[in-house]
Design a protein around this motif. Structure first.
Motif, PDB file in Angstrom:
ATOM      1  N   UNK A 184       0.810  -1.216   0.000  1.00  0.00           N
ATOM      2  CA  UNK A 184       0.000   0.000   0.000  1.00  0.00           C
ATOM      3  C   UNK A 184       0.845   1.270   0.000  1.00  0.00           C
ATOM      4  N   UNK A 185       2.129   1.139   0.273  1.00  0.00           N
ATOM      5  CA  UNK A 185       3.014   2.304   0.294  1.00  0.00           C
ATOM      6  C   UNK A 185       3.722   2.523  -1.031  1.00  0.00           C
ATOM      7  N   UNK A 186       4.097   1.434  -1.720  1.00  0.00           N
ATOM      8  CA  UNK A 186       5.030   1.513  -2.844  1.00  0.00           C
ATOM      9  C   UNK A 186       4.426   1.013  -4.150  1.00  0.00           C
ATOM     10  N   UNK A 187       3.337   1.572  -4.597  1.00  0.00           N
ATOM     11  CA  UNK A 187       2.798   1.181  -5.906  1.00  0.00           C
ATOM     12  C   UNK A 187       2.643  -0.334  -6.035  1.00  0.00           C
ATOM     13  N   UNK A 188       2.230  -1.008  -4.975  1.00  0.00           N
ATOM     14  CA  UNK A 188       1.965  -2.453  -4.963  1.00  0.00           C
ATOM     15  C   UNK A 188       3.225  -3.314  -4.929  1.00  0.00           C
ATOM     16  N   UNK A 189       4.368  -2.732  -4.660  1.00  0.00           N
ATOM     17  CA  UNK A 189       5.621  -3.479  -4.620  1.00  0.00           C
ATOM     18  C   UNK A 189       5.808  -4.103  -3.236  1.00  0.00           C
ATOM     19  N   UNK A 190       6.182  -5.384  -3.229  1.00  0.00           N
ATOM     20  CA  UNK A 190       6.587  -6.076  -2.001  1.00  0.00           C
ATOM     21  C   UNK A 190       7.973  -6.646  -2.264  1.00  0.00           C
ATOM     22  N   UNK A 191       9.022  -5.985  -1.777  1.00  0.00           N
ATOM     23  CA  UNK A 191      10.381  -6.434  -2.099  1.00  0.00           C
ATOM     24  C   UNK A 191      10.724  -7.764  -1.435  1.00  0.00           C
ATOM     25  N   UNK A 580      -5.797  -0.225  -6.634  1.00  0.00           N
ATOM     26  CA  UNK A 580      -4.815  -0.962  -5.856  1.00  0.00           C
ATOM     27  C   UNK A 580      -5.493  -1.885  -4.848  1.00  0.00           C
ATOM     28  N   UNK A 581      -6.505  -1.388  -4.151  1.00  0.00           N
ATOM     29  CA  UNK A 581      -7.229  -2.208  -3.171  1.00  0.00           C
ATOM     30  C   UNK A 581      -8.002  -3.317  -3.874  1.00  0.00           C
ATOM     31  N   UNK A 582      -8.715  -2.938  -4.932  1.00  0.00           N
ATOM     32  CA  UNK A 582      -9.523  -3.925  -5.634  1.00  0.00           C
ATOM     33  C   UNK A 582      -8.691  -5.010  -6.279  1.00  0.00           C
ATOM     34  N   UNK A 583      -7.545  -4.625  -6.828  1.00  0.00           N
ATOM     35  CA  UNK A 583      -6.676  -5.600  -7.475  1.00  0.00           C
ATOM     36  C   UNK A 583      -6.182  -6.649  -6.483  1.00  0.00           C
ATOM     37  N   UNK A 584      -5.812  -6.207  -5.272  1.00  0.00           N
ATOM     38  CA  UNK A 584      -5.347  -7.170  -4.264  1.00  0.00           C
ATOM     39  C   UNK A 584      -6.443  -8.155  -3.908  1.00  0.00           C
ATOM     40  N   UNK A 585      -7.647  -7.666  -3.699  1.00  0.00           N
ATOM     41  CA  UNK A 585      -8.750  -8.575  -3.379  1.00  0.00           C
ATOM     42  C   UNK A 585      -9.061  -9.498  -4.556  1.00  0.00           C
TER      43      UNK A 585
END
Length: 594
Positions: A184-191, A580-585
């Motif tokens: 939620x902080x970095x344009x959907x990036x999870x390093x 972003x929220x909808x895409x994750x769900x």
């Protein structure tokens, strides 16, 4: 290019071959040309094959050399494999195929764990050293090829995709609160090493992991540029840097022609992909196949860049194909794209890459693409303010420009069960920027962009979407030698001329000025950027689904606040946050995550 999988047991029991088979089958699209399974008591390996080099059965995997006591599954391409094969033959080794896969096996036999230092390319590797009872896992320097891990005290599973691990079963699918903070902080990036799920991790780029039969493991980071000035370049002027970067880029493009099938180019019309076409033409490539995609315009926003891609295609006489898609193509494509994602990715252009890859794969199995140039050569707008400021100020400038939300806003977004007290995303950025090396603020941010962020945004996006259709994408701007040279290049040569200055000077040797001096473009998908119409309906359905309410990732008041805004009145930032929220769900629901 392939899909790899495997399971190692540490408790004396036999690996679950059915689980490995399920994982392997889940990656059929990554390797539609063949499959294989191999077991050695405590380790089982699985493989799906896309035939690019050595099209014969001799290049099949898992590849086993009984005389060397080694077995291997491998995803990617080693571009310098012909040179390595000759070097290894001179050292007394023999070969039974013409594949780069066997070169990796023999390289390990010759150099042991240092074999990765000799490989030039993109790769994810699972190698079994039968005599030492070790599983060796490795990932390429820039993280172009993915490698996902699910580990328990008694077992390790690995695969090229996260959904493949889910297909294997017995994975903790709870959402990782820190990973959610990053997303939620970095344009959907999870390093790396995290993923959005608690039970799945990623092997970081440029990492070799040795796993013993009793479960002990150790890691070695085998490559990372310093981002400091090299005394060997002392006295170089702008012309010297232009020549060096031009030579390195030409080498990178030529390296990526190694193939037993034709190689095309994804031609957006921007500087980066246009340079690849120009340099391939300069190298003597004729009848090059190039591909561009466009969508319907919306609200004054153009949905294609065909003017520029056509200009380049005409200049170099390529066999060019325009792919024009209507808005009606997008909604069903969103669902298919989400299913193909190895992790949730909130960029709008991920759908465009999925559709483009579908069309390109009908004509070629391999294509070059321009990803990575902006991160390596300072092409983004937020790079400009970093030039000349104190290094200690880098974190403030970067977070102000790059973060979607700060920690305070996240307390309004995230459900109570997923809240984290610490500002995990800012802390990670600050620590990376403050790490040793990186002489200037811009050096530090480019290092973070290239080695932490890039593998889990544009690189992951392109790999996931292309391999969903059995298409191998090669990225010359992420050549290890080019990246190391750019890291040593003084920042002023990179930020010049609005960004990518030294690259633009190389381009002037081969490209029309209109392509070089045009405003920077992005992959335009207006219907998705606005999150309206049927796309909005899809997002609303996902966020209001019973599974979403039961999961409680997001506070209902925040979701309803985003949904309450009329379609046309929504600011771009609000639309991006809703997407972003909808895409994750959508991703969690499409993969059956509860």
């Amino acid at each position: 290019m392939c899909g790899i999988s495997g399971e190692a047991r540490f408790d004396g029991t036999t690996p679950d071959a059915d689980a490995v088979t399920r994982m392997t089958e889940a990656m059929r699209s990554r390797g539609p040309d063949g499959e294989g399974l191999w077991s050695d008591g405590w380790v089982t390996l699985g493989h799906r094959r896309l035939t690019i080099i050595d099209l014969s059965d001799a290049g099949g995997q898992p590849m086993v050399r009984e005389d060397l006591g080694l077995a291997l599954v491998f995803n990617g391409c080693v571009y310098n494999y012909p040179e390595l094969r000759e070097e290894l033959r001179a050292a007394g080794h023999t070969f039974h195929s013409t594949s780069d896969t066997e070169v990796i096996l023999v390289a390990y036999a010759q150099w042991g764990e240092d074999f990765v230092d000799h490989l030039v390319g993109m790769f994810a590797i699972g190698l079994v050293d039968r005599a030492r009872r070790r599983l060796v896992l490795a990932r390429d320097r820039l993280g172009i090829k993915p490698l996902y891990l699910a580990e328990t005290p008694t077992r390790l599973r690995f695969a090229s995709t996260l959904p493949a691990l889910l297909r294997g079963g017995d994975v903790d699918t709870g959402v990782d609160p820190v990973a959610l903070h990053h997303y939620l902080s970095w344009h959907s990036i999870v390093p790396a090493p995290r993923t959005i799920l608690r039970g799945v991790r990623k092997l970081p780029p440029a990492t070799l992991r040795v796993v013993e039969a009793d479960g002990r493991s150790r890691d070695r980071v085998y490559w990372r540029p310093d981002y400091v000035r090299d005394p060997a370049h002392a006295g170089w002027d702008a012309g010297d840097w232009r020549a060096a970067v031009g030579d390195a880029l030409r080498t990178a493009v030529r390296r990526r022609l190694v193939s037993d099938v034709p190689v095309g180019v994804l031609l957006s019309g921007g500087l980066d992909s246009s340079m690849i076409v120009a340099l391939l033409a300069e190298a003597g490539q004729e009848h090059l196949r190039t591909f561009s995609i466009g969508f319907a315009s919306r609200g004054g926003e153009a949905g294609d860049e065909f003017h520029y891609s056509d200009l380049v295609a005409r200049a170099y006489d390529t066999d060019h194909q325009r792919i024009q898609l209507a808005d009606d193509d997008l909604v069903p494509a969103v669902r298919r794209t989400v299913e193909a994602m190895t992790e949730p990715m909130g960029s709008h252009d991920v759908v465009a890459f999925h559709l483009l890859s579908e069309q390109v794969a009908r004509h070629v199995k391999v294509a070059q693409s321009g990803q990575g140039a902006d991160e390596v050569f300072a092409g983004y707008g937020y790079h400009q303010p970093l030039a000349g400021i104190p290094r200690d100020d880098a974190a403030q400038v970067f977070t102000s420009a790059f973060f979607d939300r700060d920690h305070a806003e996240l307390s309004r977004v995230v459900g109570p069960a997923y809240a984290v007290d610490a500002d995990a995303s800012r802390e990670l950025v600050v620590a990376d920027l403050a790490a040793p090396g990186a002489e200037t603020a811009l050096d530090a941010v480019l290092r973070l962009d290239t080695h932490l962020m890039l593998p889990d945004d544009p690189v992951k996006r392109v790999d996931s979407m292309s391999m969903a259709w059995g298409l191998e994408i090669r990225t010359p701007f992420l050549d290890q030698d080019l990246v190391a040279l750019a890291a040593a290049c003084p920042p002023e040569h990179k930020v010049a001329r609005g960004g990518k200055g030294v690259l633009k000077e190389v381009a002037r040797e081969v490209l029309p000025a209109e392509v070089i001096d045009r405003p920077k473009g992005y992959f335009p998908v207006p219907a998705l950027r606005n999150v309206d119409g049927p796309v909005r309906d899809l997002v609303v359905e996902a966020l209001r689904a019973p599974a979403a309410r039961e999961r409680g990732l997001f506070r209902e008041a925040y979701v309803e606040e985003l949904l309450a805004a009329p379609d046309r009145a929504q600011a771009a930032a609000g639309s991006n946050k809703l997407w972003q929220l909808g895409l994750l769900e959508l991703w969690l629901q499409s993969h059956g995550v509860r």
